[in-house]
Motif scaffolding. Sequence first.
Motif: not given
Length: 263
Positions: A221-244
């Motif tokens: 997802m960080k690679e995607m983040f670097h390719k999208i011009p107006n983007a923010e990236f947030v990593e969620i602690k204590n979570a796998g694939h189902m963050t919500p």
Amino acid sequence: MKEVINGLSVFSEGSNTNRAIIFIHGFPYDHTMWNAQIEALKQKYFCVSYDIRGLGESAAGDGQFTMESFVDDVEEILIKKNLDKPVLCGLSMGGYISLRALERMQDKFSAAILCDTRSEADNNEGKLKRAAGIKRINTEGLAPFAKDFITNCFAEDFRQIKKDALEKIIAKSSSFNPVGVKGCLLAMLSRTDTTQSLSQIKIPTLLICGEKDALTPPSVMKEMFHKIPNAEFVEIKNAGHMTPIENPDEVNKAIINFLNKLD
Ligand code: MLT
């Protein structure tokens, strides 16, 4: 409120005079995946969620789905619900749908939230895994496939501490129509790669990823983040694939921070 739009079960909460958010869940889940986010956002936003065709309460029909037909469904919901430039929020398969929707009709959205997803199409290994999944559903039924697939989506901590919640999610998904589930697998297997168009996403975009996501890890997802011009990236602690579901408080915080900047 619940309504059926062209075979899709569509749910909405909050006032339709507020900014709208359309939530697209992952595979093989349903709209309830977003319950904690909608609960936190419905006072201020018009929250629209739906069950992807073939999953949850939505019709499976003949199961002949493509990513393109899933995007047609989003377009139909935008029209029927009169959604004017909503925020598009998708997780994993919901992210694949969102990324193709952005490629096709970015001007219809004001912002995007992409959770635990990737822009690359399935490689050969991934396609063969999908095929093996379809074969397994045909030979063993849906339940064993759902149990293994869903268990793998959650981080070890959640699996241990929230055993009952996980069991409930697995039981619900096991009750879906196998024709619909297999149709979704085929749609994911045959989806196009949207990586080339990431640089064309001009609307504000938030990327969210669980630190222990084994399916679409933070590095992807960080690679995607670097390719999208107006983007923010947030990593969620204590979570796998189902963050919500795994860390709703942190996901809500990230989404609210992002939305506040749009208002
Ligand atoms: C999902 O959560 O939607 C799935 O993991 C997506 C996938 O299987 O590629």
